[in-house]
Each structure stands twice: as structure tokens, then as C-alpha cells.
Motif scaffolding. Sequence first.
Motif, PDB file in Angstrom:
ATOM      1  N   VAL A   1     -22.613 -20.303 -38.413  1.00 33.53           N
ATOM      2  CA  VAL A   1     -23.166 -18.984 -38.072  1.00 33.53           C
ATOM      3  C   VAL A   1     -22.070 -18.011 -37.665  1.00 33.53           C
ATOM      4  CG1 VAL A   1     -24.847 -17.777 -36.612  1.00 33.53           C
ATOM      5  CG2 VAL A   1     -25.293 -20.120 -37.353  1.00 33.53           C
ATOM      6  N   SER A   2     -21.057 -18.501 -36.950  1.00 34.08           N
ATOM      7  CA  SER A   2     -20.026 -17.594 -36.439  1.00 34.08           C
ATOM      8  C   SER A   2     -19.029 -17.170 -37.507  1.00 34.08           C
ATOM      9  CB  SER A   2     -19.278 -18.262 -35.286  1.00 34.08           C
ATOM     10  OG  SER A   2     -18.594 -19.426 -35.741  1.00 34.08           O
ATOM     11  N   LEU A   3     -18.890 -17.945 -38.583  1.00 31.44           N
ATOM     12  CA  LEU A   3     -17.902 -17.609 -39.609  1.00 31.44           C
ATOM     13  C   LEU A   3     -18.131 -16.232 -40.231  1.00 31.44           C
ATOM     14  CD1 LEU A   3     -15.482 -18.351 -41.348  1.00 31.44           C
ATOM     15  CD2 LEU A   3     -17.004 -19.615 -42.865  1.00 31.44           C
ATOM     16  N   PRO A   4     -19.365 -15.886 -40.641  1.00 31.60           N
ATOM     17  CA  PRO A   4     -19.549 -14.523 -41.189  1.00 31.60           C
ATOM     18  C   PRO A   4     -19.222 -13.430 -40.189  1.00 31.60           C
ATOM     19  CG  PRO A   4     -21.412 -15.933 -41.752  1.00 31.60           C
ATOM     20  CD  PRO A   4     -20.602 -16.682 -40.753  1.00 31.60           C
ATOM     21  N   PHE A   5     -19.590 -13.631 -38.913  1.00 27.17           N
ATOM     22  CA  PHE A   5     -19.305 -12.609 -37.900  1.00 27.17           C
ATOM     23  C   PHE A   5     -17.791 -12.454 -37.706  1.00 27.17           C
ATOM     24  CE2 PHE A   5     -23.630 -13.927 -36.810  1.00 27.17           C
ATOM     25  CZ  PHE A   5     -24.254 -12.698 -36.672  1.00 27.17           C
TER      26      PHE A   5
ATOM     27  N   LEU B   1      -9.980 -18.399 -37.734  1.00 24.63           N
ATOM     28  CA  LEU B   1     -11.099 -17.866 -38.520  1.00 24.63           C
ATOM     29  C   LEU B   1     -12.086 -18.951 -38.918  1.00 24.63           C
ATOM     30  CD1 LEU B   1      -9.225 -15.339 -40.838  1.00 24.63           C
ATOM     31  CD2 LEU B   1     -10.923 -14.773 -39.095  1.00 24.63           C
ATOM     32  N   GLY B   2     -11.683 -20.199 -38.829  1.00 25.76           N
ATOM     33  CA  GLY B   2     -12.554 -21.295 -39.243  1.00 25.76           C
ATOM     34  C   GLY B   2     -12.487 -21.591 -40.721  1.00 25.76           C
ATOM     35  N   LEU B   3     -11.463 -21.086 -41.389  1.00 30.28           N
ATOM     36  CA  LEU B   3     -11.294 -21.319 -42.815  1.00 30.28           C
ATOM     37  C   LEU B   3     -10.299 -22.452 -43.017  1.00 30.28           C
ATOM     38  CD1 LEU B   3     -10.988 -17.589 -43.928  1.00 30.28           C
ATOM     39  CD2 LEU B   3     -13.022 -19.029 -44.047  1.00 30.28           C
ATOM     40  N   GLN B   4     -10.683 -23.438 -43.788  1.00 27.65           N
ATOM     41  CA  GLN B   4      -9.824 -24.600 -43.985  1.00 27.65           C
ATOM     42  C   GLN B   4      -8.867 -24.430 -45.168  1.00 27.65           C
ATOM     43  OE1 GLN B   4      -9.765 -26.992 -41.758  1.00 27.65           O
ATOM     44  NE2 GLN B   4     -11.432 -26.051 -40.618  1.00 27.65           N
TER      45      GLN B   4
END
Length: 262
Positions: A233-237, A94-97
Motif C-alpha cells: 500500500v505504501s509503495l504507490p504513495f 522506496l521499496g523497489l528491489q
Amino acid sequence: MLASSTLQRWHPKTLSRGTLVIIGLVLLLGSKMAWADNGLTFLTVNDGQSEQEYSVKLQILLLMTALSFLPAFLLMATSFTRIIVVLAILRQALGLQQSPPNRVLIGIALCLSILIMRPVWSDVYENAFLPYDQGEITLMQAFSTAEKPVRNFMLAQTQQNSLEQMLRIANEPVDSNVDDISFAIVLPAFVISELKTAFQIGFMLFIPFLIIDLVVASVLMAMGMMMLSPLIVSLPFKLVVFVLVDGWAMTVGTLSASFSTG
């Protein structure tokens, strides 16, 4: 006058915290000495012929040693390893650290492990703990009975190549009977199999989010916005897609269904 002033000075309301702590320590030490004098025991081992009692210090040492192995047993001999690895890979995809934090992931993995392992714990409680608590079997018989359901669960998740690898490491015959394989060999084979299965599930979870990252990166490069990080940009999507498909329920359901009941 002197006696009244002395009583007033030693009234419980006028005692300082340090004095109360000292009194408490004295009472604790006195009670401990009384236990030692009376021969108080907490652990008794009955092998059917004789009964052996351990001293309080040795019993506390044995108890603390057993408790220190509980976290390792929880990590290695249950479904906890697969669940926590998949959740960590999902967070990375998800790209969340730092969200969800590690404590939340560990809590989720622990709750799912307790739920998935409930039939095993019920079998251990009914066939091992209750008979031992009622004095029907000895302690060693209880351990032997409790090992069987845990062993069956582990063997149901263990892959054959992992088990054979551990047998070769232990210099044991590869074609050994499953019932004759030591628990010390089954445990590492189970852990290796769990890691392999967790990475396979994590790879399948990673693919959709990787596609979103590639699409966003291609669009940004086509627009000439190469200085802007695609992850921002991709994180919200990715979050929107994950929420719309009810990703947490799907992940938990997939993890629960991936465990074989044997």
C-alpha cells in the motif's frame, strides 16, 4: 580441366568459414613473428639519461595489468563510491528491489562521477599528460604531477578521524604533515570517509519514506487489515511523493553539493 576445377574449388566465394579462420590465424601469427623480428616496441621509458625499451610481451603484460587496476581506481579514488551507495539506499527506501536496475544506477553514478571529477581530470590532462606527450617531462614526473590534484580532491573529502585511524594502523605519527602522508594511507581513509558520508545522506533520505510506511501500517492496523502487507500500500504513495518533489533532481543536487572542492 584439372587446373580449372582446382581454381574453382579454391575460389574465395567457395571457401568455408573454417578455412578463412585458419588463413586469418596464419596471417596473424606471421605478422606477430615479423613484429618480434623487427623489434617493434610500444612502450619506451626515458629517465633523462638513458632510454629503455620493453619487449612486446612485457609491454602487453604491463598494459593489461594497468587496465585491470582502472576499475578499482575508479571505485576508490573518485566520487563513485558515495554516489552509488546513496542511490542504492534510495532504491531500498522506496521499496523497489530491481527498479532502477543495477546497470542504470551504475551508469548514473559513473556519469555523475565524470562530471564532478571534471576539474581534476582537466588538471591532470593539462599539467601531466600534455607535457609528457610533448616530451617535456618524464613518465615518473607525469605520475607525480597527476597525483597532486587527485590527492587534493581526496583529502578535501577525507575526515580527520578516518585519516588518523589509518595513520595508527600504518604505525605512522598521527600529527604527520598532510603533504608527507603516503597515498596508500590517504586512499583507505578517503574510502572510509566516503562510506560514512554516504550513509549519513542515505539516512536523511530514508526518514520521509519511513514515516510513510509507519502511517500506512498504523492505518491498516486500525482498519483490521493486518494480513495486508503495508509495503504494497505504501509503495504507490512513496512513488507519488518522490515524483512530486522531483526526487531525482534533489538527490543528484544534494550529492553534487556534498563534495568539497578543497
